[in-house]
Design a protein around this motif. Structure first.
Motif, PDB file in Angstrom:
ATOM      1  N   GLU A  79      44.538  -4.334  -2.136  1.00  0.00           N
ATOM      2  CA  GLU A  79      44.368  -2.990  -1.586  1.00  0.00           C
ATOM      3  C   GLU A  79      43.558  -2.091  -2.516  1.00  0.00           C
ATOM      4  O   GLU A  79      42.785  -1.246  -2.058  1.00  0.00           O
ATOM      5  CB  GLU A  79      45.731  -2.360  -1.306  1.00  0.00           C
ATOM      6  CG  GLU A  79      45.672  -0.975  -0.682  1.00  0.00           C
ATOM      7  CD  GLU A  79      44.924  -0.955   0.646  1.00  0.00           C
ATOM      8  OE1 GLU A  79      44.398   0.117   0.994  1.00  0.00           O
ATOM      9  OE2 GLU A  79      44.874  -1.996   1.331  1.00  0.00           O
ATOM     10  N   VAL A 250      54.859  -4.343  -0.019  1.00  0.00           N
ATOM     11  CA  VAL A 250      53.714  -3.648   0.569  1.00  0.00           C
ATOM     12  C   VAL A 250      52.900  -3.043  -0.569  1.00  0.00           C
ATOM     13  O   VAL A 250      53.433  -2.760  -1.641  1.00  0.00           O
ATOM     14  CB  VAL A 250      54.153  -2.530   1.561  1.00  0.00           C
ATOM     15  CG1 VAL A 250      54.835  -3.121   2.767  1.00  0.00           C
ATOM     16  CG2 VAL A 250      55.052  -1.504   0.873  1.00  0.00           C
ATOM     17  N   SER A 253      48.534   2.787  -2.411  1.00  0.00           N
ATOM     18  CA  SER A 253      47.398   3.319  -1.667  1.00  0.00           C
ATOM     19  C   SER A 253      46.694   4.407  -2.462  1.00  0.00           C
ATOM     20  O   SER A 253      47.272   5.009  -3.376  1.00  0.00           O
ATOM     21  CB  SER A 253      47.856   3.884  -0.315  1.00  0.00           C
ATOM     22  OG  SER A 253      48.833   4.895  -0.515  1.00  0.00           O
ATOM     23  N   TYR A 277      51.245   2.465   3.527  1.00  0.00           N
ATOM     24  CA  TYR A 277      51.714   1.195   4.067  1.00  0.00           C
ATOM     25  C   TYR A 277      53.229   1.258   4.212  1.00  0.00           C
ATOM     26  O   TYR A 277      53.930   1.688   3.293  1.00  0.00           O
ATOM     27  CB  TYR A 277      51.313   0.029   3.154  1.00  0.00           C
ATOM     28  CG  TYR A 277      49.865  -0.349   3.265  1.00  0.00           C
ATOM     29  CD1 TYR A 277      49.439  -1.303   4.191  1.00  0.00           C
ATOM     30  CD2 TYR A 277      48.905   0.250   2.456  1.00  0.00           C
ATOM     31  CE1 TYR A 277      48.096  -1.647   4.301  1.00  0.00           C
ATOM     32  CE2 TYR A 277      47.561  -0.083   2.565  1.00  0.00           C
ATOM     33  CZ  TYR A 277      47.166  -1.029   3.486  1.00  0.00           C
ATOM     34  OH  TYR A 277      45.837  -1.360   3.602  1.00  0.00           O
ATOM     35  N   LYS A 316      54.070  -5.243   8.392  1.00  0.00           N
ATOM     36  CA  LYS A 316      53.488  -4.293   7.440  1.00  0.00           C
ATOM     37  C   LYS A 316      52.512  -3.402   8.208  1.00  0.00           C
ATOM     38  O   LYS A 316      51.527  -3.892   8.757  1.00  0.00           O
ATOM     39  CB  LYS A 316      52.766  -5.022   6.312  1.00  0.00           C
ATOM     40  CG  LYS A 316      52.138  -4.102   5.264  1.00  0.00           C
ATOM     41  CD  LYS A 316      51.427  -4.891   4.187  1.00  0.00           C
ATOM     42  CE  LYS A 316      50.181  -5.570   4.705  1.00  0.00           C
ATOM     43  NZ  LYS A 316      49.408  -6.249   3.654  1.00  0.00           N
ATOM     44  N   PHE A 318      49.843  -0.175   8.551  1.00  0.00           N
ATOM     45  CA  PHE A 318      48.897   0.667   7.818  1.00  0.00           C
ATOM     46  C   PHE A 318      48.709   1.971   8.572  1.00  0.00           C
ATOM     47  O   PHE A 318      48.370   1.973   9.757  1.00  0.00           O
ATOM     48  CB  PHE A 318      47.551  -0.037   7.657  1.00  0.00           C
ATOM     49  CG  PHE A 318      46.470   0.839   7.076  1.00  0.00           C
ATOM     50  CD1 PHE A 318      46.579   1.332   5.778  1.00  0.00           C
ATOM     51  CD2 PHE A 318      45.350   1.187   7.821  1.00  0.00           C
ATOM     52  CE1 PHE A 318      45.586   2.147   5.239  1.00  0.00           C
ATOM     53  CE2 PHE A 318      44.356   2.001   7.288  1.00  0.00           C
ATOM     54  CZ  PHE A 318      44.473   2.472   5.999  1.00  0.00           C
TER      55      PHE A 318
END
Length: 391
Positions: A79, A250, A253, A277, A316, A318
């Motif tokens: 990510e 997860v 971000s 997430y 999961k 987004f």
């Protein structure tokens, strides 16, 4: 059976006819920083507007591989890199710019920047020169209670990632550096030990503190980048990424970014990045996204009706600006034959079409102890999903 074979053959022919020509590529000239020029290739085909084309031959980044050791999980690693590309798209269009791994921050420089600041005695212990005392994390004097020291001065900065973006210059077919994107990975949890090989302790870092410290570090990073000859005048986009704990399933971000104009060393205003997430099911999903959790739970319940005593469905999600964009679901099942796997995949495909809103991208991975069994992908506003049965 004959009808099925004809459908399969038609699908193969259709895909062959529509397949992109990966052989098409653009021969260009890459202008180097020392004014030398080098032949390069840019593939003409792009998977989608979400991705940059990459200049060839591929040149590994000067700090390649460090991200694997510095971030907590593979989720954060993926990510952090892909998220920085999304941040870069705010400044560098995928239509005009091409991607190249960072070439200006080498592994030694990044390593020194990630250090704590050192006392003179610590410099001697580390066998470093005074000029190497350029760590961006706070000083730990080594004196007093180890818990107090780490709570007051945790390590905020976990990693620095550099991406370069090339743009066509005045000469047709000639590309040169047009901008730089820098990602700063910050720790939501600081891990420390009283002694080597001892127990590991945790210090949670509030987002407000992390944001304030991250912005201070970002300003210093921009000032240092301007001291590099090749980066003196190029635009810089810098983003702050909050990585999750070591036990998280997860990723973290990006939560803020800033654009620094050509030749400037000062970061002006910061812009919020509202990405997140969410694990399904979870307390956070129940608290913040109850409606989304409901349709996931309905899907999960119907899957469990197919296989009694099974509760392994995990998703999961987004989120962008508070709206669910995509959800990836994993279903690990014990199958006793390929026919059973095919039958369940057809059943699950129907559930995907029935339970999830049309605006959400859904991906379902079905696996067994033998590996991947099937993949179901439904894009927004798509009447029929893509389904693949692994052979």
């Amino acid at each position: 059976m004959r009808k099925l074979s004809m459908v399969a053959l038609s699908l193969v022919l259709l895909l062959t006819a529509c397949a992109p020509n990966f052989q098409k590529q653009e021969e260009v000239v890459q202008k180097k920083d020392d004014d030398t020029k080098e032949k390069a290739i840019i593939p003409k085909y792009k998977i989608s507007d979400e991705y940059y084309r990459t200049i060839m031959p591929f040149e590994p980044g000067e700090a390649r591989g460090m991200v694997v050791n510095n971030l907590n999980t593979r989720y954060d690693i993926t990510e952090f890199e892909t998220g920085l590309m999304r941040i870069a798209q705010n400044s560098y269009s995928t239509d005009k710019y091409v991607f190249k791994e960072g070439q200006y921050l080498d592994s030694r420089t990044v390593g020194l920047w990630l250090n704590r600041k050192f006392t003179e005695d610590q410099l001697k212990e580390e066998k470093l020169k005074k000029d190497d005392n350029i760590g961006l994390n706070p000083l730990d004097s080594g004196k007093g209670d180890v818990h107090d020291r780490n709570k007051k001065n945790p390590i905020y900065l976990a990693h620095i990632l550099e991406h370069n973006y090339l743009v066509q210059s005045g000469e047709k077919g000639t590309y040169q550096l047009g901008g730089v994107a820098i990602g700063l990975a910050l720790n939501s949890v600081h891990y420390y030990q009283e002694q080597a090989y001892g127990a590991v302790y945790e210090k949670n870092i509030p987002r407000s503190v992390l944001e304030a410290e991250g912005k201070k570090i970002a300003q210093e990073v921009v000032s240092r980048l301007r001291g590099i000859k090749e980066l003196k005048d190029v635009p810089i986009t810098i983003g702050l990424f909050e990585q999750e704990s070591r036990s998280s399933v997860v990723p973290g971000s990006f939560f803020s970014y800033a654009e620094v104009s050509q030749g400037s060393s000062n970061i002006g205003s910061w812009k919020d990045v509202k990405e997140d997430y969410i694990l399904f099911p979870s307390e956070k999903a129940e608290k913040e996204h109850r409606d989304d959790l409901t349709f996931f739970q309905n899907f999960k319940q119907d899957v469990e009706e197919y296989f009694p005593n099974f509760n392994g469905v995990v998703g999961k999600g987004f989120y962008l600006d508070g709206q669910l964009q995509e959800i990836n679901i994993n279903i690990p099942i014990q199958f006793y034959g390929k026919a059973e796997a095919i039958g369940f995949t057809q059943y699950a495909t129907g559930l995907v079409m029935e339970h999830f809103p049309n605006y959400v991208s859904v991906q379902v991975s079905i696996s067994s102890v033998m590996g991947q069994e099937a993949l179901i992908v439904k894009k927004p506003d798509q009447d029929e999903p893509f389904v693949h049965i692994y052979q």
